[in-house]
Motif scaffolding. Structure first.
Motif, PDB file in Angstrom:
ATOM      1  N   MET A   1       0.850  -1.172   0.000  1.00 43.60           N
ATOM      2  CA  MET A   1       0.000   0.000   0.000  1.00 43.60           C
ATOM      3  C   MET A   1       0.897   1.236   0.000  1.00 43.60           C
ATOM      4  SD  MET A   1      -2.841   1.093   2.770  1.00 43.60           S
ATOM      5  CE  MET A   1      -4.255   0.235   2.254  1.00 43.60           C
ATOM      6  N   GLU A   2       0.612   2.165  -0.887  1.00 45.76           N
ATOM      7  CA  GLU A   2       1.447   3.352  -1.003  1.00 45.76           C
ATOM      8  C   GLU A   2       0.952   4.443  -0.069  1.00 45.76           C
ATOM      9  OE1 GLU A   2       1.935   2.811  -5.753  1.00 45.76           O
ATOM     10  OE2 GLU A   2       2.182   4.767  -4.887  1.00 45.76           O
ATOM     11  N   ASN A   3       1.893   5.180   0.454  1.00 44.90           N
ATOM     12  CA  ASN A   3       1.541   6.307   1.328  1.00 44.90           C
ATOM     13  C   ASN A   3       1.523   7.575   0.500  1.00 44.90           C
ATOM     14  OD1 ASN A   3       1.474   4.713   3.590  1.00 44.90           O
ATOM     15  ND2 ASN A   3       3.630   5.045   4.078  1.00 44.90           N
ATOM     16  N   THR A   4       0.584   8.441   0.785  1.00 45.48           N
ATOM     17  CA  THR A   4       0.568   9.736   0.099  1.00 45.48           C
ATOM     18  C   THR A   4       1.447  10.701   0.873  1.00 45.48           C
ATOM     19  OG1 THR A   4      -1.363  10.449   1.330  1.00 45.48           O
ATOM     20  CG2 THR A   4      -1.762   9.388  -0.803  1.00 45.48           C
TER      21      THR A   4
ATOM     22  N   ALA B   1      -2.055  11.943  -5.166  1.00 48.12           N
ATOM     23  CA  ALA B   1      -3.107  11.210  -4.466  1.00 48.12           C
ATOM     24  C   ALA B   1      -4.090  10.605  -5.463  1.00 48.12           C
ATOM     25  CB  ALA B   1      -3.840  12.136  -3.492  1.00 48.12           C
ATOM     26  N   ARG B   2      -4.390  11.347  -6.526  1.00 48.01           N
ATOM     27  CA  ARG B   2      -5.296  10.824  -7.546  1.00 48.01           C
ATOM     28  C   ARG B   2      -4.695   9.611  -8.236  1.00 48.01           C
ATOM     29  NH1 ARG B   2      -5.591  10.815 -12.726  1.00 48.01           N
ATOM     30  NH2 ARG B   2      -3.824  12.197 -12.969  1.00 48.01           N
ATOM     31  N   ARG B   3      -3.389   9.688  -8.577  1.00 43.73           N
ATOM     32  CA  ARG B   3      -2.742   8.548  -9.236  1.00 43.73           C
ATOM     33  C   ARG B   3      -2.696   7.332  -8.317  1.00 43.73           C
ATOM     34  NH1 ARG B   3       0.872  12.651 -11.312  1.00 43.73           N
ATOM     35  NH2 ARG B   3       2.380  12.118  -9.701  1.00 43.73           N
ATOM     36  N   VAL B   4      -2.415   7.581  -7.015  1.00 42.64           N
ATOM     37  CA  VAL B   4      -2.396   6.476  -6.053  1.00 42.64           C
ATOM     38  C   VAL B   4      -3.770   5.824  -5.992  1.00 42.64           C
ATOM     39  CG1 VAL B   4      -2.211   5.936  -3.588  1.00 42.64           C
ATOM     40  CG2 VAL B   4      -0.467   7.343  -4.685  1.00 42.64           C
ATOM     41  N   ALA B   5      -4.830   6.633  -5.942  1.00 47.14           N
ATOM     42  CA  ALA B   5      -6.198   6.091  -5.872  1.00 47.14           C
ATOM     43  C   ALA B   5      -6.514   5.287  -7.123  1.00 47.14           C
ATOM     44  CB  ALA B   5      -7.201   7.223  -5.688  1.00 47.14           C
ATOM     45  N   GLU B   6      -6.067   5.783  -8.279  1.00 46.10           N
ATOM     46  CA  GLU B   6      -6.318   5.041  -9.522  1.00 46.10           C
ATOM     47  C   GLU B   6      -5.582   3.700  -9.513  1.00 46.10           C
ATOM     48  OE1 GLU B   6      -5.165   7.743 -12.617  1.00 46.10           O
ATOM     49  OE2 GLU B   6      -7.151   8.690 -12.693  1.00 46.10           O
ATOM     50  N   ARG B   7      -4.329   3.693  -9.007  1.00 47.87           N
ATOM     51  CA  ARG B   7      -3.581   2.418  -8.945  1.00 47.87           C
ATOM     52  C   ARG B   7      -4.251   1.444  -7.992  1.00 47.87           C
ATOM     53  NH1 ARG B   7       1.036   5.814  -9.432  1.00 47.87           N
ATOM     54  NH2 ARG B   7       1.336   5.876  -7.182  1.00 47.87           N
TER      55      ARG B   7
ATOM     56  N   ALA C   1      -7.558  -3.320  -7.208  1.00 49.73           N
ATOM     57  CA  ALA C   1      -8.739  -3.898  -6.565  1.00 49.73           C
ATOM     58  C   ALA C   1      -9.676  -4.542  -7.576  1.00 49.73           C
ATOM     59  CB  ALA C   1      -9.482  -2.835  -5.773  1.00 49.73           C
ATOM     60  N   GLN C   2      -9.595  -4.128  -8.804  1.00 49.22           N
ATOM     61  CA  GLN C   2     -10.483  -4.714  -9.812  1.00 49.22           C
ATOM     62  C   GLN C   2      -9.964  -6.100 -10.188  1.00 49.22           C
ATOM     63  OE1 GLN C   2     -10.545  -1.831 -12.952  1.00 49.22           O
ATOM     64  NE2 GLN C   2     -12.132  -0.615 -11.953  1.00 49.22           N
ATOM     65  N   VAL C   3     -10.747  -7.075  -9.823  1.00 48.01           N
ATOM     66  CA  VAL C   3     -10.396  -8.470 -10.098  1.00 48.01           C
ATOM     67  C   VAL C   3     -11.424  -9.005 -11.085  1.00 48.01           C
ATOM     68  CG1 VAL C   3     -10.095 -10.747  -9.066  1.00 48.01           C
ATOM     69  CG2 VAL C   3      -9.488  -8.689  -7.776  1.00 48.01           C
ATOM     70  N   PRO C   4     -10.970  -9.661 -12.143  1.00 52.90           N
ATOM     71  CA  PRO C   4     -11.954 -10.197 -13.084  1.00 52.90           C
ATOM     72  C   PRO C   4     -12.828 -11.256 -12.402  1.00 52.90           C
ATOM     73  CG  PRO C   4      -9.726 -10.898 -13.669  1.00 52.90           C
ATOM     74  CD  PRO C   4      -9.610  -9.956 -12.537  1.00 52.90           C
ATOM     75  N   ALA C   5     -14.100 -11.247 -12.743  1.00 54.56           N
ATOM     76  CA  ALA C   5     -15.039 -12.208 -12.149  1.00 54.56           C
ATOM     77  C   ALA C   5     -14.682 -13.620 -12.613  1.00 54.56           C
ATOM     78  CB  ALA C   5     -16.457 -11.870 -12.557  1.00 54.56           C
ATOM     79  N   PRO C   6     -14.784 -14.602 -11.700  1.00 53.85           N
ATOM     80  CA  PRO C   6     -14.480 -15.985 -12.114  1.00 53.85           C
ATOM     81  C   PRO C   6     -15.522 -16.472 -13.123  1.00 53.85           C
ATOM     82  CG  PRO C   6     -15.323 -15.905  -9.869  1.00 53.85           C
ATOM     83  CD  PRO C   6     -15.173 -14.499 -10.326  1.00 53.85           C
ATOM     84  N   ARG C   7     -15.056 -17.269 -14.063  1.00 49.46           N
ATOM     85  CA  ARG C   7     -15.934 -17.751 -15.116  1.00 49.46           C
ATOM     86  C   ARG C   7     -16.617 -19.059 -14.742  1.00 49.46           C
ATOM     87  NH1 ARG C   7     -12.232 -16.041 -20.254  1.00 49.46           N
ATOM     88  NH2 ARG C   7     -12.303 -13.840 -19.783  1.00 49.46           N
TER      89      ARG C   7
ATOM     90  N   LYS D   1     -14.747   1.753  -6.143  1.00 46.77           N
ATOM     91  CA  LYS D   1     -14.769   2.529  -7.387  1.00 46.77           C
ATOM     92  C   LYS D   1     -15.430   3.887  -7.165  1.00 46.77           C
ATOM     93  CE  LYS D   1     -14.970  -1.230 -10.758  1.00 46.77           C
ATOM     94  NZ  LYS D   1     -15.807  -1.891 -11.789  1.00 46.77           N
ATOM     95  N   SER D   2     -16.527   3.866  -6.451  1.00 45.83           N
ATOM     96  CA  SER D   2     -17.249   5.098  -6.189  1.00 45.83           C
ATOM     97  C   SER D   2     -16.403   6.067  -5.369  1.00 45.83           C
ATOM     98  CB  SER D   2     -18.575   4.754  -5.509  1.00 45.83           C
ATOM     99  OG  SER D   2     -18.933   5.685  -4.555  1.00 45.83           O
ATOM    100  N   GLU D   3     -15.736   5.551  -4.321  1.00 46.34           N
ATOM    101  CA  GLU D   3     -14.875   6.407  -3.492  1.00 46.34           C
ATOM    102  C   GLU D   3     -13.692   6.934  -4.294  1.00 46.34           C
ATOM    103  OE1 GLU D   3     -13.788   4.195  -0.015  1.00 46.34           O
ATOM    104  OE2 GLU D   3     -15.768   4.407   0.894  1.00 46.34           O
ATOM    105  N   ALA D   4     -13.119   6.077  -5.136  1.00 43.58           N
ATOM    106  CA  ALA D   4     -11.989   6.523  -5.966  1.00 43.58           C
ATOM    107  C   ALA D   4     -12.435   7.624  -6.921  1.00 43.58           C
ATOM    108  CB  ALA D   4     -11.400   5.346  -6.734  1.00 43.58           C
ATOM    109  N   ALA D   5     -13.620   7.483  -7.481  1.00 43.09           N
ATOM    110  CA  ALA D   5     -14.128   8.512  -8.394  1.00 43.09           C
ATOM    111  C   ALA D   5     -14.356   9.820  -7.645  1.00 43.09           C
ATOM    112  CB  ALA D   5     -15.420   8.036  -9.054  1.00 43.09           C
ATOM    113  N   GLU D   6     -14.873   9.741  -6.424  1.00 39.97           N
ATOM    114  CA  GLU D   6     -15.083  10.947  -5.626  1.00 39.97           C
ATOM    115  C   GLU D   6     -13.760  11.627  -5.288  1.00 39.97           C
ATOM    116  OE1 GLU D   6     -17.406  10.036  -2.151  1.00 39.97           O
ATOM    117  OE2 GLU D   6     -19.095   9.297  -3.331  1.00 39.97           O
ATOM    118  N   ILE D   7     -12.779  10.815  -4.877  1.00 37.15           N
ATOM    119  CA  ILE D   7     -11.443  11.364  -4.542  1.00 37.15           C
ATOM    120  C   ILE D   7     -10.835  12.027  -5.783  1.00 37.15           C
ATOM    121  CG2 ILE D   7      -9.077  10.728  -3.929  1.00 37.15           C
ATOM    122  CD1 ILE D   7     -10.301   8.596  -2.065  1.00 37.15           C
ATOM    123  N   LYS D   8     -10.965  11.346  -6.916  1.00 41.39           N
ATOM    124  CA  LYS D   8     -10.410  11.885  -8.161  1.00 41.39           C
ATOM    125  C   LYS D   8     -11.089  13.206  -8.520  1.00 41.39           C
ATOM    126  CE  LYS D   8      -9.666  10.533 -12.954  1.00 41.39           C
ATOM    127  NZ  LYS D   8      -9.865   9.489 -13.956  1.00 41.39           N
TER     128      LYS D   8
END
Length: 195
Positions: free
Chosen positions: A1-4, A47-53, A58-64, A86-93
């Motif tokens: 986890m990266e620190n800002t 901070a925006r780049r960290v949130a995007e990373r 966190a985005q994991v492809p759904a199992p098939r 995703k929603s929190e990241a969009a708000e932070i961005k």
């Protein structure tokens, strides 16, 4: 986890006051304010780049494959967590973008005000310099006129003295520039000593 990067906030933009110096703002203080504003923009951008990373990680492809019954509930919870993330990241961005735009606008406004103040100071200095030059030229002209008047008076006096000398020399019958023995001033040797 990266620190800002955490850097203490200086003053909110609404509390910033620049002292007026010689009909303008202190250039060093304005430069410092712009430097701090740029740091804030950089910090928000990081901070925006960290949130995007984080969001990308966190985005994991759904199992098939079909999940067993016990894991079905777990998959839905993970999906919900991802949606919240995703929603929190969009708000932070969005917040970082708005703050960046506000800081940039404030910095541009401050720079424009500083430039206007500099131009006004320069115009005032030029007016003052022109006024000093005009006064100096007027005084020089007055001095030259007085000098010419004094020279004219001295010339008239010299002419008058010369005229008197010529007339005096003509009345005594002597040549100009020669002094008779009678006209010579008495010296200490020629004065008789008291008895």
């Amino acid at each position: 986890m990266e620190n800002t990067v955490s850097e203490p906030e200086t003053l909110p933009e609404s509390d910033v006051r620049f002292p007026i110096v010689l009909r303008g703002y202190d250039r060093r203080q304005v430069d410092e304010y712009v430097r701090v504003a740029e740091k804030r923009v950089d910090r928000h951008e990081k901070a925006r780049r960290v949130a995007e990373r984080r969001l990308a990680k966190a985005q994991v492809p759904a199992p098939r494959a079909a999940e067993p019954d016990g894991a079905a509930g777990l998959g839905k919870r993970i999906e919900k967590i991802l949606q919240v993330a995703k929603s929190e990241a969009a708000e932070i961005k969005e917040q970082a973008r708005k703050e960046s735009e506000a800081l940039l606008a404030a910095a541009e406004k401050t720079a424009a005000e500083a430039e206007r103040a500099r131009e006004e100071t320069e115009r005032a200095a030029q007016r003052d310099a022109q006024l000093v030059i005009s006064r100096a030229e007027e005084e020089a002209a007055a001095i030259r006129a007085a000098h010419r008047a004094v020279l004219g008076q001295l010339s008239r006096i010299a002419d008058g003295v010369e005229e008197l000398r010529v007339r005096y020399a003509g009345e005594t019958g002597t040549e100009t520039g020669t002094v008779t023995e009678e006209e010579q001033p008495e010296t200490a040797d020629s004065v008789p000593a008291p008895a």
